[in-house]
Scaffold this motif. Structure first.
Motif, mmCIF file in Angstrom:
data_model
loop_
_atom_site.group_PDB
_atom_site.id
_atom_site.type_symbol
_atom_site.label_atom_id
_atom_site.label_comp_id
_atom_site.label_asym_id
_atom_site.label_seq_id
_atom_site.Cartn_x
_atom_site.Cartn_y
_atom_site.Cartn_z
ATOM 1 N N PHE A 6 -17.729 -23.615 11.455
ATOM 2 C CA PHE A 6 -18.095 -22.482 10.620
ATOM 3 C C PHE A 6 -16.894 -22.046 9.797
ATOM 4 O O PHE A 6 -15.769 -22.034 10.290
ATOM 5 C CB PHE A 6 -18.553 -21.291 11.477
ATOM 6 N N THR A 7 -17.146 -21.676 8.543
ATOM 7 C CA THR A 7 -16.140 -21.065 7.686
ATOM 8 C C THR A 7 -16.679 -19.707 7.268
ATOM 9 O O THR A 7 -17.743 -19.622 6.655
ATOM 10 C CB THR A 7 -15.849 -21.929 6.443
ATOM 11 N N LEU A 8 -15.964 -18.658 7.629
ATOM 12 C CA LEU A 8 -16.387 -17.300 7.307
ATOM 13 C C LEU A 8 -15.887 -16.925 5.918
ATOM 14 O O LEU A 8 -14.721 -17.115 5.611
ATOM 15 C CB LEU A 8 -15.839 -16.318 8.348
ATOM 16 N N PHE A 9 -16.805 -16.386 5.078
ATOM 17 C CA PHE A 9 -16.451 -16.062 3.696
ATOM 18 C C PHE A 9 -16.271 -14.576 3.431
ATOM 19 O O PHE A 9 -15.366 -14.170 2.730
ATOM 20 C CB PHE A 9 -17.494 -16.619 2.730
ATOM 21 N N GLN A 10 -17.191 -13.758 3.972
ATOM 22 C CA GLN A 10 -17.121 -12.322 3.725
ATOM 23 C C GLN A 10 -17.962 -11.585 4.746
ATOM 24 O O GLN A 10 -18.828 -12.166 5.379
ATOM 25 C CB GLN A 10 -17.614 -11.978 2.326
ATOM 26 N N LYS A 11 -17.701 -10.280 4.888
ATOM 27 C CA LYS A 11 -18.484 -9.470 5.810
ATOM 28 C C LYS A 11 -19.927 -9.387 5.309
ATOM 29 O O LYS A 11 -20.192 -9.447 4.104
ATOM 30 C CB LYS A 11 -17.895 -8.077 5.930
ATOM 31 N N CYS A 12 -20.860 -9.259 6.269
ATOM 32 C CA CYS A 12 -22.275 -9.138 5.916
ATOM 33 C C CYS A 12 -22.964 -8.230 6.930
ATOM 34 O O CYS A 12 -22.354 -7.787 7.905
ATOM 35 C CB CYS A 12 -22.948 -10.503 5.852
ATOM 36 N N ASP A 13 -24.238 -7.972 6.698
ATOM 37 C CA ASP A 13 -25.025 -7.131 7.599
ATOM 38 C C ASP A 13 -25.481 -7.927 8.815
ATOM 39 O O ASP A 13 -25.511 -9.159 8.804
ATOM 40 C CB ASP A 13 -26.250 -6.583 6.855
ATOM 41 N N LEU A 14 -25.885 -7.222 9.835
ATOM 42 C CA LEU A 14 -26.443 -7.803 11.043
ATOM 43 C C LEU A 14 -27.774 -8.481 10.701
ATOM 44 O O LEU A 14 -28.621 -7.876 10.046
ATOM 45 C CB LEU A 14 -26.657 -6.692 12.083
ATOM 46 N N THR A 15 -27.959 -9.744 11.125
ATOM 47 C CA THR A 15 -29.211 -10.453 10.832
ATOM 48 C C THR A 15 -30.286 -10.086 11.848
ATOM 49 O O THR A 15 -29.994 -9.667 12.970
ATOM 50 C CB THR A 15 -29.019 -11.980 10.855
ATOM 51 N N LYS A 16 -31.534 -10.287 11.454
ATOM 52 C CA LYS A 16 -32.681 -9.975 12.302
ATOM 53 C C LYS A 16 -32.649 -10.790 13.598
ATOM 54 O O LYS A 16 -32.871 -10.251 14.680
ATOM 55 C CB LYS A 16 -33.967 -10.258 11.518
ATOM 56 N N GLU A 17 -32.366 -12.093 13.500
ATOM 57 C CA GLU A 17 -32.347 -12.957 14.688
ATOM 58 C C GLU A 17 -31.307 -12.498 15.704
ATOM 59 O O GLU A 17 -31.538 -12.544 16.906
ATOM 60 C CB GLU A 17 -32.058 -14.417 14.317
ATOM 61 N N VAL A 18 -30.169 -12.071 15.219
ATOM 62 C CA VAL A 18 -29.107 -11.617 16.118
ATOM 63 C C VAL A 18 -29.463 -10.259 16.711
ATOM 64 O O VAL A 18 -29.315 -10.035 17.914
ATOM 65 C CB VAL A 18 -27.749 -11.580 15.393
ATOM 66 N N GLU A 19 -29.960 -9.356 15.904
ATOM 67 C CA GLU A 19 -30.331 -8.028 16.394
ATOM 68 C C GLU A 19 -31.386 -8.129 17.505
ATOM 69 O O GLU A 19 -31.334 -7.400 18.492
ATOM 70 C CB GLU A 19 -30.862 -7.171 15.249
ATOM 71 N N GLU A 20 -32.307 -9.075 17.369
ATOM 72 C CA GLU A 20 -33.379 -9.243 18.354
ATOM 73 C C GLU A 20 -32.876 -9.706 19.723
ATOM 74 O O GLU A 20 -33.536 -9.465 20.727
ATOM 75 C CB GLU A 20 -34.425 -10.233 17.839
ATOM 76 N N ILE A 21 -31.730 -10.367 19.782
ATOM 77 C CA ILE A 21 -31.238 -10.867 21.073
ATOM 78 C C ILE A 21 -30.158 -9.984 21.692
ATOM 79 O O ILE A 21 -29.724 -10.237 22.802
ATOM 80 C CB ILE A 21 -30.723 -12.326 20.971
ATOM 81 N N MET A 22 -29.749 -8.950 20.972
ATOM 82 C CA MET A 22 -28.714 -8.063 21.510
ATOM 83 C C MET A 22 -29.279 -7.208 22.645
ATOM 84 O O MET A 22 -30.436 -6.800 22.618
ATOM 85 C CB MET A 22 -28.137 -7.187 20.401
ATOM 86 N N LEU A 23 -28.450 -6.953 23.643
ATOM 87 C CA LEU A 23 -28.824 -6.121 24.777
ATOM 88 C C LEU A 23 -28.784 -4.652 24.388
ATOM 89 O O LEU A 23 -28.077 -4.272 23.442
ATOM 90 C CB LEU A 23 -27.865 -6.379 25.935
ATOM 91 N N PRO A 24 -29.505 -3.795 25.109
ATOM 92 C CA PRO A 24 -29.497 -2.358 24.776
ATOM 93 C C PRO A 24 -28.096 -1.736 24.786
ATOM 94 O O PRO A 24 -27.811 -0.862 23.978
ATOM 95 C CB PRO A 24 -30.381 -1.739 25.867
ATOM 96 N N ASN A 25 -27.214 -2.193 25.682
ATOM 97 C CA ASN A 25 -25.872 -1.613 25.751
ATOM 98 C C ASN A 25 -24.831 -2.428 24.974
ATOM 99 O O ASN A 25 -23.646 -2.194 25.109
ATOM 100 C CB ASN A 25 -25.430 -1.461 27.208
ATOM 101 N N GLU A 26 -25.286 -3.349 24.163
ATOM 102 C CA GLU A 26 -24.395 -4.190 23.354
ATOM 103 C C GLU A 26 -24.274 -3.598 21.954
ATOM 104 O O GLU A 26 -25.279 -3.296 21.318
ATOM 105 C CB GLU A 26 -24.966 -5.608 23.291
ATOM 106 N N GLU A 27 -23.062 -3.443 21.482
ATOM 107 C CA GLU A 27 -22.830 -2.829 20.176
ATOM 108 C C GLU A 27 -22.435 -3.862 19.131
ATOM 109 O O GLU A 27 -21.629 -4.754 19.396
ATOM 110 C CB GLU A 27 -21.725 -1.787 20.278
ATOM 111 N N PHE A 28 -22.997 -3.729 17.947
ATOM 112 C CA PHE A 28 -22.612 -4.546 16.793
ATOM 113 C C PHE A 28 -21.227 -4.097 16.345
ATOM 114 O O PHE A 28 -20.958 -2.907 16.220
ATOM 115 C CB PHE A 28 -23.639 -4.349 15.673
ATOM 116 N N VAL A 29 -20.325 -5.069 16.118
ATOM 117 C CA VAL A 29 -18.981 -4.735 15.633
ATOM 118 C C VAL A 29 -18.846 -5.156 14.176
ATOM 119 O O VAL A 29 -18.604 -4.332 13.305
ATOM 120 C CB VAL A 29 -17.887 -5.392 16.508
ATOM 121 N N VAL A 30 -19.015 -6.458 13.901
ATOM 122 C CA VAL A 30 -18.883 -6.961 12.539
ATOM 123 C C VAL A 30 -19.557 -8.328 12.445
ATOM 124 O O VAL A 30 -19.636 -9.050 13.435
ATOM 125 C CB VAL A 30 -17.381 -7.047 12.111
#
Length: 120
Positions: A6-30
């Motif tokens: 992977f090559t990271l280019f720029q910051k972006c928003d949280l994607t739907k697929e990732v948001e759906e698998i996050m735990l209730p006590n898990e926080e999005f950072v970047v």
């Protein structure tokens, strides 16, 4: 297991697929945009979103818990012809190398990993 590069280019928003698998006590950072995917850092793990196939409708998601990271290194981009910084992770499954566009602050990511791995 072979994790795609992977090559990271720029910051972006949280994607739907990732948001759906996050735990209730898990926080999005970047999250960072790649060519056609994203890499998301949460309070508990790094999530790699990998679109597959020509249409990109098939999506594979890799989760790397911070507690599986044994060691890491960061290398900033040079001045003239060095276009990428690098993050390298040594984990239970092997080494993972992530390239970052030189516009991304590698030290910010270094501090994030240190904070969660070292328990700050």
């Amino acid at each position: 297991m072979q994790i795609p590069e992977f090559t990271l280019f720029q910051k972006c928003d949280l994607t739907k697929e990732v948001e759906e698998i996050m735990l209730p006590n898990e926080e999005f950072v970047v999250a960072y945009k790649t060519f056609r995917d994203s890499v998301t850092f949460t309070s508990k793990r790094i999530i790699f979103r990998d679109s597959q196939g020509f249409s990109g409708k098939k999506v594979e998601v890799y989760s790397l818990p911070y507690n599986s990271i044994y060691m890491w290194s960061t290398e900033n981009a040079g001045k003239l012809m060095d276009f990428n910084a690098e993050l390298e992770l040594w984990t239970r499954v092997g080494q993972i190398k992530i390239k970052l566009d030189k516009k991304i602050n590698i030290r910010e990511i270094d501090q994030l990993i240190a904070k969660v791995v070292l328990g700050e």
